[in-house]
Design a protein around this motif. Structure first.
Motif, PDB file in Angstrom:
ATOM      1  N   SER A 199     -64.280  41.159   4.782  1.00 49.48           N
ATOM      2  CA  SER A 199     -62.818  41.326   4.869  1.00 49.48           C
ATOM      3  C   SER A 199     -62.489  42.621   5.594  1.00 49.48           C
ATOM      4  O   SER A 199     -61.455  42.720   6.266  1.00 49.48           O
ATOM      5  CB  SER A 199     -62.217  41.336   3.466  1.00 49.48           C
ATOM      6  OG  SER A 199     -62.755  42.435   2.751  1.00 49.48           O
ATOM      7  N   ASP A 200     -63.372  43.643   5.455  1.00 50.35           N
ATOM      8  CA  ASP A 200     -63.147  44.892   6.170  1.00 50.35           C
ATOM      9  C   ASP A 200     -62.994  44.630   7.660  1.00 50.35           C
ATOM     10  O   ASP A 200     -62.084  45.146   8.315  1.00 50.35           O
ATOM     11  CB  ASP A 200     -64.350  45.839   5.957  1.00 50.35           C
ATOM     12  CG  ASP A 200     -64.256  46.565   4.632  1.00 50.35           C
ATOM     13  OD1 ASP A 200     -63.136  46.606   4.081  1.00 50.35           O
ATOM     14  OD2 ASP A 200     -65.289  47.067   4.166  1.00 50.35           O
ATOM     15  N   TYR A 201     -63.930  43.821   8.146  1.00 50.29           N
ATOM     16  CA  TYR A 201     -63.923  43.565   9.582  1.00 50.29           C
ATOM     17  C   TYR A 201     -62.616  42.911   9.999  1.00 50.29           C
ATOM     18  O   TYR A 201     -61.932  43.375  10.916  1.00 50.29           O
ATOM     19  CB  TYR A 201     -65.104  42.671   9.960  1.00 50.29           C
ATOM     20  CG  TYR A 201     -65.126  42.329  11.443  1.00 50.29           C
ATOM     21  CD1 TYR A 201     -65.596  43.255  12.366  1.00 50.29           C
ATOM     22  CD2 TYR A 201     -64.658  41.105  11.888  1.00 50.29           C
ATOM     23  CE1 TYR A 201     -65.608  42.964  13.711  1.00 50.29           C
ATOM     24  CE2 TYR A 201     -64.654  40.804  13.241  1.00 50.29           C
ATOM     25  CZ  TYR A 201     -65.137  41.730  14.157  1.00 50.29           C
ATOM     26  OH  TYR A 201     -65.138  41.448  15.488  1.00 50.29           O
ATOM     27  N   SER A 202     -62.250  41.860   9.271  1.00 54.70           N
ATOM     28  CA  SER A 202     -61.046  41.130   9.686  1.00 54.70           C
ATOM     29  C   SER A 202     -59.800  42.018   9.576  1.00 54.70           C
ATOM     30  O   SER A 202     -58.950  42.023  10.458  1.00 54.70           O
ATOM     31  CB  SER A 202     -60.891  39.860   8.847  1.00 54.70           C
ATOM     32  OG  SER A 202     -61.067  40.189   7.490  1.00 54.70           O
ATOM     33  N   ASP A 253     -72.436  46.008  14.963  1.00 59.18           N
ATOM     34  CA  ASP A 253     -73.765  45.990  15.585  1.00 59.18           C
ATOM     35  C   ASP A 253     -74.873  46.267  14.576  1.00 59.18           C
ATOM     36  O   ASP A 253     -75.957  45.710  14.674  1.00 59.18           O
ATOM     37  CB  ASP A 253     -73.840  47.046  16.699  1.00 59.18           C
ATOM     38  CG  ASP A 253     -73.100  46.576  17.933  1.00 59.18           C
ATOM     39  OD1 ASP A 253     -72.562  45.454  17.893  1.00 59.18           O
ATOM     40  OD2 ASP A 253     -73.048  47.343  18.922  1.00 59.18           O
ATOM     41  N   PHE A 254     -74.599  47.141  13.647  1.00 61.05           N
ATOM     42  CA  PHE A 254     -75.708  47.616  12.821  1.00 61.05           C
ATOM     43  C   PHE A 254     -75.761  46.998  11.435  1.00 61.05           C
ATOM     44  O   PHE A 254     -76.774  47.094  10.758  1.00 61.05           O
ATOM     45  CB  PHE A 254     -75.660  49.140  12.710  1.00 61.05           C
ATOM     46  CG  PHE A 254     -76.027  49.819  13.993  1.00 61.05           C
ATOM     47  CD1 PHE A 254     -77.325  49.702  14.496  1.00 61.05           C
ATOM     48  CD2 PHE A 254     -75.093  50.534  14.718  1.00 61.05           C
ATOM     49  CE1 PHE A 254     -77.659  50.323  15.683  1.00 61.05           C
ATOM     50  CE2 PHE A 254     -75.440  51.146  15.902  1.00 61.05           C
ATOM     51  CZ  PHE A 254     -76.713  51.033  16.407  1.00 61.05           C
ATOM     52  N   ILE A 255     -74.669  46.408  10.982  1.00 61.67           N
ATOM     53  CA  ILE A 255     -74.727  45.780   9.657  1.00 61.67           C
ATOM     54  C   ILE A 255     -74.666  44.275   9.861  1.00 61.67           C
ATOM     55  O   ILE A 255     -73.637  43.743  10.307  1.00 61.67           O
ATOM     56  CB  ILE A 255     -73.576  46.248   8.757  1.00 61.67           C
ATOM     57  CG1 ILE A 255     -73.703  47.751   8.513  1.00 61.67           C
ATOM     58  CG2 ILE A 255     -73.590  45.486   7.438  1.00 61.67           C
ATOM     59  CD1 ILE A 255     -72.712  48.295   7.537  1.00 61.67           C
ATOM     60  N   PRO A 256     -75.729  43.591   9.541  1.00 58.68           N
ATOM     61  CA  PRO A 256     -75.723  42.134   9.721  1.00 58.68           C
ATOM     62  C   PRO A 256     -74.670  41.501   8.820  1.00 58.68           C
ATOM     63  O   PRO A 256     -74.535  41.880   7.662  1.00 58.68           O
ATOM     64  CB  PRO A 256     -77.141  41.715   9.280  1.00 58.68           C
ATOM     65  CG  PRO A 256     -77.924  42.971   9.136  1.00 58.68           C
ATOM     66  CD  PRO A 256     -76.966  44.093   8.963  1.00 58.68           C
ATOM     67  N   GLY A 257     -73.945  40.587   9.394  1.00 59.64           N
ATOM     68  CA  GLY A 257     -72.952  39.872   8.607  1.00 59.64           C
ATOM     69  C   GLY A 257     -71.676  40.640   8.389  1.00 59.64           C
ATOM     70  O   GLY A 257     -70.808  40.231   7.621  1.00 59.64           O
ATOM     71  N   PHE A 258     -71.547  41.785   9.061  1.00 60.79           N
ATOM     72  CA  PHE A 258     -70.337  42.581   8.857  1.00 60.79           C
ATOM     73  C   PHE A 258     -69.093  41.841   9.366  1.00 60.79           C
ATOM     74  O   PHE A 258     -68.000  41.983   8.831  1.00 60.79           O
ATOM     75  CB  PHE A 258     -70.472  43.924   9.572  1.00 60.79           C
ATOM     76  CG  PHE A 258     -69.264  44.804   9.412  1.00 60.79           C
ATOM     77  CD1 PHE A 258     -68.981  45.417   8.199  1.00 60.79           C
ATOM     78  CD2 PHE A 258     -68.384  44.998  10.482  1.00 60.79           C
ATOM     79  CE1 PHE A 258     -67.865  46.207   8.055  1.00 60.79           C
ATOM     80  CE2 PHE A 258     -67.261  45.795  10.332  1.00 60.79           C
ATOM     81  CZ  PHE A 258     -67.006  46.405   9.120  1.00 60.79           C
ATOM     82  N   ILE A 262     -72.718  54.194   1.718  1.00 63.18           N
ATOM     83  CA  ILE A 262     -71.282  54.448   1.829  1.00 63.18           C
ATOM     84  C   ILE A 262     -70.594  53.251   2.449  1.00 63.18           C
ATOM     85  O   ILE A 262     -71.056  52.695   3.449  1.00 63.18           O
ATOM     86  CB  ILE A 262     -71.023  55.726   2.649  1.00 63.18           C
ATOM     87  CG1 ILE A 262     -71.651  56.911   1.914  1.00 63.18           C
ATOM     88  CG2 ILE A 262     -69.539  55.954   2.837  1.00 63.18           C
ATOM     89  CD1 ILE A 262     -71.734  58.146   2.729  1.00 63.18           C
ATOM     90  N   GLN A 263     -69.514  52.861   1.838  1.00 65.48           N
ATOM     91  CA  GLN A 263     -68.769  51.685   2.291  1.00 65.48           C
ATOM     92  C   GLN A 263     -68.250  51.884   3.720  1.00 65.48           C
ATOM     93  O   GLN A 263     -67.682  52.933   4.028  1.00 65.48           O
ATOM     94  CB  GLN A 263     -67.558  51.457   1.375  1.00 65.48           C
ATOM     95  CG  GLN A 263     -67.921  51.015  -0.017  1.00 65.48           C
ATOM     96  CD  GLN A 263     -68.563  49.650  -0.041  1.00 65.48           C
ATOM     97  OE1 GLN A 263     -68.126  48.739   0.663  1.00 65.48           O
ATOM     98  NE2 GLN A 263     -69.632  49.493  -0.802  1.00 65.48           N
ATOM     99  N   PRO A 264     -68.416  50.880   4.559  1.00 62.14           N
ATOM    100  CA  PRO A 264     -67.869  50.982   5.917  1.00 62.14           C
ATOM    101  C   PRO A 264     -66.362  51.224   5.910  1.00 62.14           C
ATOM    102  O   PRO A 264     -65.838  51.889   6.798  1.00 62.14           O
ATOM    103  CB  PRO A 264     -68.200  49.620   6.529  1.00 62.14           C
ATOM    104  CG  PRO A 264     -69.343  49.111   5.735  1.00 62.14           C
ATOM    105  CD  PRO A 264     -69.192  49.655   4.358  1.00 62.14           C
TER     106      PRO A 264
END
Lengths: 790, 515
Positions: free
Chosen positions: A772-775, A763-768, A736-738
């Protein structure tokens, strides 16, 4: 001249004939009239109708659907013909020329030899071919039985065994492999032998009952008064007692003959037929037929006495287009004489099991059951269903009728107890077939039904194929012999007994419903041989008395060229024929699937899609009645340990939700009456739009079925994003997409939660952090918290 | 023997029902009072209790018109409010007394008020309807008097009224306790239900409840009606309730079948001021009852089992006229339909069949026909079901889980399951007090969440290490609640949390397994 098997033909349109009858013969009959015909014979071993014309014998196949070609003919030379039978491998023709001589002719080489009785004092009463391992042909003589093996190369018969007995007359059917020898003053003392591929079995001597007319007058039993019939794999003997006006029923067990009741008769002339294990007693004088289903203990007729109906007589042209096309081929159809339409005419001979030969008109009729009429005329739903469930010949018709009856009684809202019992009948019938399908025995039954389903294409090749079938049978026989090798050394009487058991079990293979209560059955590979081979074979010499007067003329003639054409066909057809009988040995799986299609038993799937689903669509008003029926169905299915089709569970949910009976629905789910499945869970979710509890049941079910992905999505959909996150983490749902979680957290406008979700993914998804979601959400988060900071 | 006359002051329990719409004018305040317990309190005291309540309701309505006050906690008393019907309030005043174990959970007391009203509605319809039927109020008063007094009789413990206290914190009133059955037995039961319900001829929409001992097995009623009928069945119909004197293990009901209603006493709430008809000698509700032919479905020991297995309600007032039917009727809340209450009992099974009154044209005759149908069609099945359920039944302590004292409560389905009372009594007072306290808090939290966002259900998790080193745990997840007490447990929180997890996975299909 040739009829198609109406067993496979939809006769629904024909039932509109309107005439009241439960059995019918379908016009046109098989025409065997050829100018100059001297006599007609029926060779039940090969199911051939034979007509003698000067020095030729013409053979028509009687097994439907008969091919449209002309009869095969063989030259038999001049001379009287008392009886004539093709050998089971169709290579040799046996012709009884007199009561002392039987001529054997090889059809291919044309070689012939005459077997004569040694002593003048004994007469040959008749003969028949057998697939018994030790011999090929058996002579019935006034002094007993002579068992011969036939050697084509040595051009003579080799005497295998002689059984010394006094014989007044005998009856034999190839179907039962049983010969009954009558003796005594009244001809009521009997000895029976069964010559089956399992070996020879001697039945114990028994007496038939005849009522005395007057003190000093002792009636003598005639051969016409005794009939051997096979129903449900059980061998019966029917004996007409004209004085008592009773038809006595004897059943042959392996070591006993037991009288099993009597049926009243209403006519001094009685004929007997067996169609699809239903006993037809033709009350010839009264012009009516009585139907009995001997399977049940009840000796009452299935339905009221009604006449035998001739169908399609008035308008051969009005019947289906298919028959029209046939008309063009066989023009004589339209030339049917008026007399031919007379039911129970004087020229009629009833051939066991289901044929009528009209010698006067050269026609052969096959009797059919009109299941629709029987079902329609009987208001007892339960007995009709039971009856239909036992039918195999027109299995799909029987099944359709059962389904229709089931639908009707529900749609008519018959009282629940009645519908409940009807459902019980269907379910126990199916469950029984399943249980038997799990055993070797069951496979036999399964295959049996296959053969009936395939009767059209398999049987059409029967006569020509018998040769190969027989070979196949012999193959099986040899297997059997090796299997039974240990028994060979046993004391003869003992081994005979064992074999009787085998024979009995062998018989069972030829039938659909098996009396499992009877004797313990010994199965062997022999039974894997095409069952229909045994099933559809019988032999009653036609017009015995008439042919007895003929004189013997011995001739040797070459076989015509036609024989070669037979041979060619044989070789081409062989593979096709072998397959139906050969496959069961290899692939039982496909076999059983096939059998399911062709048996009248209704599987849970069919129950769901052909009874409940259509009924649900048609039914209006309160669904509680239908729910009650479905519950009853669940009940019966549970008793028989049958699985219910998931769609029925879904249907039940729909019905309960429609009437807003969510509490009951809850009980059904909690108690697992509706077994958990994804379909059920999704339906609960759908029905739960109006009832939160039902929706929760759906979600719980998803979770319990470990459908993690769907469960997490639903949690998200309901806004429980933190719970969803915990659950996803615990069950490692990575699909499932973050962004979905982040969006839900954002919608809740709780910056702490959003921060928590963001942190979780960081913390749990490397490279998250590089996505773009993160930003995006990091910016949103800082915007949300900035007023607080500021 | 009347407890009401003797225990007034010392008991410290007052229970009143009043109508804010009535007695608005000066001097007619007594008209408000529909019921007051204890009955022999002077009017002045009654009026002061009601006056205070009315004042508080009026005041709090200013801030919360939808839900006025629920409780007043005074120093020595708690006032518990319940608005039963619009403007008809029930108030219970209980004295706080630590020594006398008079420690209450407000939620539990509210449930009592709710239950008595729901049951009243089930038998007599709404209070408002009775008031409209007879504006003088005599009809409503006499009905309420007998009904509430009969109801309170069940709380008599010796000579004291014993309302649900902290000792009952592992119980949830107003819920149904269910028997866990396997699939096969469940199908058997359902098939029985269909047979029983089909006994009423025609297309009448019958409903039914099936109980095994004191546990529900099947219902075809709506959730509310199920709860009400289940409560009634437990009180009066099940084999345990029928054999009076013995106390049910699933319900607090100790002691003798004493009655709160005395024949000789004069009730306090005389309405002689406003209603001239009552000024005559006929002021006793006891006699009013006869006057109005008040059926008393909650009167003890009136149900008995007939020879045919059907329960019979002995009706005292029937001979006076009015009801010519001896089969009691109930109102269903869901359908607002009046139903005959037909109860069949065999061994452990109690089958309650509800037949629409409208479908029975020839009343009692029709019912006896239905009964005959049931006996004919279903008796074998009933025996079979009873046998099947009995075989799978683990006895009184079937739902005991070793080491746990728990209450599992599904708010959506109104179903609860708890440790057997015999096991709960082994808990120390401290543990029970802590859990009682915790439940109060959870109740508050739940209420708050419900006000905030009714669509979103609150998840909650509390683990408390109590003074006596017991773990007291509450978990709320999506409408399901789990309370438990673990005494003699390990001291780490991890242990407690593990214990809950194990319990959840084993007995709740993992409903409470959060992480």
């Amino acid at each position: 001249m040739l009829r198609k098997a109406s067993s496979a033909q939809p006769s629904v349109g024909l039932s509109g004939c309107g005439a009241l009858s439960h059995v019918y013969i379908q016009h046109p009959p098989l025409r065997v009239s050829i100018p100059g015909s001297r006599a007609l014979f029926y060779d039940d071993g090969n199911k051939l109708l034979l007509s003698i014309i000067s020095d030729q014998v013409f053979a028509w196949k009687t097994v439907p659907p008969v091919l449209f070609d002309a009869p095969t003919s063989d030259s038999i030379g001049e001379g009287p013909v008392l009886s004539i039978r093709y050998s089971l491998d169709a290579k040799v023709i046996g012709i009884q020329r007199s009561n002392l001589e039987i001529e054997f002719r090889n059809r291919y080489t044309g070689e012939a030899f005459i077997h004569k009785c040694k002593s003048e004092s004994e007469n040959i009463l008749g003969f028949f071919w057998t697939d018994c391992p030790s011999c090929d042909v058996i002579f019935v003589k006034t002094s007993g039985l002579d068992l011969f093996a036939y050697g084509p190369d040595c051009k003579a018969l080799r005497l295998v065994e002689t059984k010394r007995l006094n014989v007044s007359w005998y009856i034999y059917t190839h179907e039962s492999r049983l010969v009954l020898l009558a003796s005594g003053m009244q001809c009521k003392s009997f000895i029976g032998f069964q010559f089956s591929s399992g070996g020879i079995t001697r039945l114990p001597r028994f007496e038939m009952a005849i009522a005395k007319a007057e003190a000093n007058e002792k009636p003598v039993l005639a051969a016409e008064d005794v009939h051997i019939v096979t129903m449900y794999g059980r061998r019966y003997c029917l004996q007409v007692d004209r004085i008592a006006m009773l038809l006595h029923l004897y059943r042959f067990y392996r070591d006993a003959v037991v009288q099993q009741g009597s049926l009243p008769i209403y006519s001094s002339k009685i004929a007997v037929s067996v169609i699809d294990n239903v006993l037809l007693v033709h009350q010839v004088d009264a012009n009516v037929v009585l139907l009995y289903d001997i399977f049940s203990d009840s000796r009452t007729p299935i339905s009221a006495p009604l006449p035998l109906l001739l169908r399609g007589f008035t308008g051969a042209n009005t019947s289906s287009s298919r028959s029209n096309s046939r008309d063009t081929v066989h023009l004589e159809i339209s030339n049917m004489s008026d007399h031919e339409g007379i039911i129970y005419g004087d020229g009629w001979t009833f051939l066991i099991p289901d044929l009528i030969c009209d010698a006067a008109h050269g026609a052969l009729w096959r009797i059919h059951l009109d299941l629709e009429a029987i079902a329609a005329s009987n208001s007892e739903v339960l007995s009709v269903l039971e009856f239909l469930q036992r039918r195999r010949l027109e299995a799909s018709k029987a099944k359709q009728l059962c389904l229709a009856i089931a639908r009707t009684i529900i749609l008519e809202r018959r009282p629940i107890p009645i519908v409940a019992r009807a459902i019980d009948v269907l379910i126990t019938s199916f469950s029984r077939s399943i249980k038997m399908g799990n055993t070797l025995l069951g496979r036999m039954v399964g295959r049996e039904t296959t053969s009936t389903s395939g009767i059209q294409h398999v049987n059409s090749y029967r006569t020509r194929a018998d040769d190969s079938l027989t070979r196949n049978a012999r193959h099986g026989k040899s297997m059997h012999e090796s299997a039974a090798a240990s028994r060979v050394d046993e004391e003869p009487q003992q081994s005979r007994r064992t074999r009787t058991g085998e024979n009995e079990s062998l018989d069972l293979t030829t039938v659909l419903t098996v009396n499992r209560k009877s004797t313990s059955l010994v199965l062997d590979s022999e039974e894997n041989v095409g069952p229909e081979l045994m099933k559809i074979s019988l032999g009653v010499p036609l017009e015995k008395s008439q042919s007895n007067n003929l004189h013997f003329l011995g001739t040797k003639e070459c076989m015509g060229a036609e024989t070669s054409s037979v041979e060619v066909e044989q070789s081409t057809l062989q593979p096709q024929v072998l397959r139906p009988s050969g496959t069961p040995l290899k692939s039982d799986v496909s076999e059983q699937q096939e059998s399911q299609v062709a048996s009248p038993e209704i599987s849970p799937d069919e129950m769901c899609s052909f009874v409940f689903a259509p009924v649900e669509e048609e039914m209006t008003g309160d669904p509680s009645y239908l729910v009650a029926i479905i519950v009853k169905y669940f009940h019966s299915a549970a008793l028989e340990k049958l699985k219910v089709h998931p769609n029925l569970n879904v249907l039940t949910i729909k019905l309960l939700a429609r009437s807003e009976r969510y509490v009951e629905l809850g009980l059904f789910i909690i108690n697992k009456i509706l077994e958990p499945s994804k379909e059920v869970a999704l339906q609960l979710l759908e029905s739960g739009h109006h009832n939160i509890q039902t929706r929760k049941f759906g979600m719980d079910m998803l979770r319990q079925l470990s459908l993690h992905h769907d469960y997490v999505l639903l949690l998200l959909q309901d806004g429980y994003y933190l719970g969803a996150l915990r659950y996803a983490r615990k069950n490692q749902v990575n699909t499932i997409q973050p962004s979905l979680f982040l969006k839900e957290a954002f919608v809740s406008s709780d910056s702490q939660h959003l921060a928590a979700v963001l942190r979780f993914f960081s913390d749990f998804i490397p490279g998250f952090r590089n996505t773009s979601d993160y930003s995006t959400y990091y910016r949103i988060l800082s915007e949300m918290s900035s007023p607080v900071a500021a | 023997m009347g407890l009401a006359s003797t225990t007034t002051g010392s008991e410290g329990i007052q229970f009143c029902i009043f109508d804010l719409k009535r007695g608005q004018e000066e001097g007619q305040e007594l008209d408000k009072i529909l019921f007051f317990f204890p009955t022999d309190l002077p009017f002045s005291t009654q009026l002061s209790v009601i006056g205070l309540s009315e004042g508080l309701i009026t005041f709090t309505r200013i801030f919360s018109p939808e839900a006025a006050c629920e409780v007043i906690e005074a120093e020595r008393h708690s006032h518990v409010f319940y608005q039963a019907e619009p403007d008809i309030w029930m108030v219970m005043v209980v004295e706080k007394n630590k020594e006398a174990e008079a420690i209450w959970r407000i939620g539990a007391l509210q449930q009592v008020l709710k239950e008595v009203h729901s049951l009243f509605m089930m038998f007599h319809g709404s209070i408002r309807a009775l008031l409209e039927k007879e504006p003088g109020g005599g009809l409503a008063r006499s009905h309420l008097y007998f009904f509430v007094m009969d109801y309170l009789t069940d709380f008599l413990s010796g000579k004291k009224l014993q309302l649900p206290s902290f000792r009952d914190c592992l119980k949830e009133r107003g819920t149904v306790q269910m028997l866990t059955v396997g699939r096969e037995a469940a199908i058997e039961v359902q098939s029985l239900v269909r047979v029983v319900e089909s006994a009423c001829a025609g297309n009448a929409a019958c409903s039914s409840l099936v109980l095994f001992q004191d546990l529900l097995v099947s219902t075809t009623l709506s959730p509310d009606d199920t709860v009400n009928l289940f409560a009634y069945a437990i009180l009066r119909l099940t084999p345990l309730a029928l054999s009076s004197g013995s106390s049910s293990w699933s319900y607090l009901r100790k002691g003798s079948p004493a009655s709160l209603i005395t024949t000789g006493f004069i009730p306090g709430n005389s309405v002689s001021v406003t209603e001239p008809t009552y000024t005559s000698r006929d002021t006793s509700p006891g006699r009013q009852g006869q006057r109005y032919h008040v059926p008393r479905p909650l009167q003890r020991d009136k149900w008995s089992k007939g020879k045919d297995g059907f329960l019979v309600l002995e009706t005292s007032g029937a001979e006076v006229g009015g009801l010519n039917s001896s089969t009691p009727t109930v109102w269903l809340r869901q359908t607002d339909e009046r139903m005959y209450l037909c109860v069949f009992q065999q061994k452990n099974l109690t089958i309650i069949l509800l037949i629409p009154v409208s479908s029975m044209i020839n009343g009692e005759q029709g019912i006896s026909m239905v009964k005959r149908q049931i006996l004919e069609n279903a008796s074998l099945k009933i025996l079979k079901v009873d046998e099947k359920l009995s075989r799978g039944w683990g006895g009184e302590n079937a739902y005991h889980v070793r080491g746990y004292r728990y209450l599992l409560f599904d708010g959506d389905r109104n179903v609860s399951r708890a440790s057997p009372p015999g096991k709960v009594t082994t808990l120390s007072k401290d543990s029970l007090l802590s859990l009682n306290r915790l439940r109060e808090e959870v109740d508050l939290e739940k209420n708050r969440a419900r006000h905030d966002d009714p669509s979103h259900e609150k998840d909650l998790e509390v683990c408390i290490r109590a003074k006596n080193n017991a773990w007291v745990i509450a978990r709320v997840t999506r409408g399901k609640e789990l309370y438990m007490v673990l005494e003699k447990a390990n001291e780490t929180l991890l242990y407690a949390s593990d214990a809950v997890e194990k319990f959840s996975n084993r007995y709740c299909n993992g409903a409470f397994s959060l992480d």
